[in-house]
Design an enzyme around this catalytic site. Structure first.
Site: not given
Ligand code: NAP
Length: 351
Positions: A175-176, A172
């Protein structure tokens, strides 16, 4: 132990299908109860946190009704302060996935939807009322159920990928990708679909270079997305190439990758600080333990043409969990609506 409550309609899942179903069901006075999923590290790693896959994306350009525009004021007025506070400020010109999902959730709440922030770990559809077993314990009975648990990201299954998960390997980018370890570093994205291009484009804002590694000689991504990758000077596409191994050490995490040519052989090593997988999805149907008919790829089967009925009467399915063909936010919301109408009509005769 208190006896289980009997619900009219339980919706499992909190992506566009779940919230759209909830809004329709709530307006039809069915008092839906949504299990939106648990907020846990396990779900974070599996990509199954509440609000579904859209919460893991950046800007959503193709959801009808959301052209570019400044949505800041709208978000402030539509969402409760306590949830708005948890979101990043609206920066872009278009709606983001997390914003869209918060708006959908709130719309369902506004009509009386009740929400439990937990997973349904197990179901028993062998008799009515259906039995649902939340992960945190207890039991809920339901006259009717809509399964809208979506799908989650696939992994390659390499031992080195597993070893460096959370230490430079991620599924992701949104997200990261902004983590300090990835900033101004070369990164790899694996895949050739819209997700891979979207992730590569997103990462190119932070990374020094993004290597898009695809196993074939042509991208699967839509033309407009593919063109974005071709036009981005920071993205280098490696066609006919596969990720063979993630390289790294215990101290630093990921330090590189070994790539293999899929046509003609040969290997190459690249120094990179991160590896992002974008190689498709698997439907979240494991918790059903075979109680609904599934396709060979484990998607729920819709048993009637243009209806959301499953193999068990009174259980309906909506969104990506039953759709391996369109897999769009808007088509998921559409089948969510259909499932609520199907449930309402079914309940009118069976409740
Ligand atoms: P996808 O379209 O199924 O693409 C998956 C990609 O991963 C393909 O290029 C596939 O290669 C590759 N792949 C699969 N297994 C692999 C393996 N074991 N090793 C190496 N490569 C592998 O999945 P997606 O990109 O997640 O998109 C899913 C759906 O969401 C699509 O309908 C897409 O249009 C939609 N979506 C839309 C947007 C947008 O419009 N903004 C953004 C994201 C997703 P092959 O090409 O060789 O099969």
């Amino acid at each position: 132990m208190p006896s289980p409550t009997l619900e009219t309609l339980v919706i499992i899942g909190s992506g566009p299908a779940g919230w759209s179903a909830a809004t329709y069901a709530a307006r039809a006075q069915l008092k839906p109860l949504v299990y939106e999923g648990a907020i846990s590290e396990k779900n974070r790693m599996a990509g199954t946190l509440p609000l579904g896959q859209l919460a893991l994306t950046s800007e959503v350009e193709n959801y009808a009704g959301f052209p570019h525009g400044n949505l800041g004021g709208f978000l402030d007025s539509a969402l409760p302060k306590e949830r708005r506070m948890m979101m990043p400020p609206h920066e872009g010109q278009g709606v983001t996935g997390p914003e869209l999902m918060e708006l959908m959730r709130q719309q369902a709440v506004n009509f009386g939807t009740r929400i439990v922030t937990d997973d349904i770990a197990k179901v028993d559809f062998s008799a009515r009322p259906f039995k649902l077993f939340p992960a945190e314990g207890g039991e809920v009975h339901a006259q009717c159920v809509i399964v809208a648990t979506g799908a989650s990201a696939n992994w390659l299954g390499l031992p080195s990928e597993e070893k460096f998960k959370n230490r430079g390997v991620s599924a992701c980018a949104v997200c990261d990708g902004a983590l300090p370890r990835f900033r101004n570093q070369p990164l790899v994205v694996v895949g050739g679909g819209d997700s891979a291009v979207e992730e590569a484009t997103y990462l190119s804002k932070f990374a020094s270079r993004v290597h898009l590694v695809h196993r074939r000689d042509a991208l699967r991504a839509s033309k407009i997305m593919a063109q974005r990758a071709f036009d981005n000077p920071k993205i280098q596409i490696h066609f006919n190439t596969a990720l063979a191994e993630v390289l790294g050490d215990d101290a630093k995490g990921v330090t590189g990758v070994r790539l293999e040519r899929t046509a003609g052989g040969g290997t190459e090593t690249l120094d990179v600080a991160g590896v992002f997988l974008a190689i498709g999805h698997t439907p979240n149907t494991a918790f059903l333990a075979g109680q609904l008919e599934l396709t060979p790829k484990k998607y729920i089967v819709w048993k009637q043409h243009f209806r959301t009925a499953t193999s068990v009467e009174g259980v309906f399915a909506a969104g990506d969990v039953a759709d391996d063909y369109y897999r769009q936010a808007i088509s998921a919301a559409g089948t969510g609506c259909m499932s609520a109408l199907d449930a309402e009509r079914w309940l009118a005769h069976h409740a």
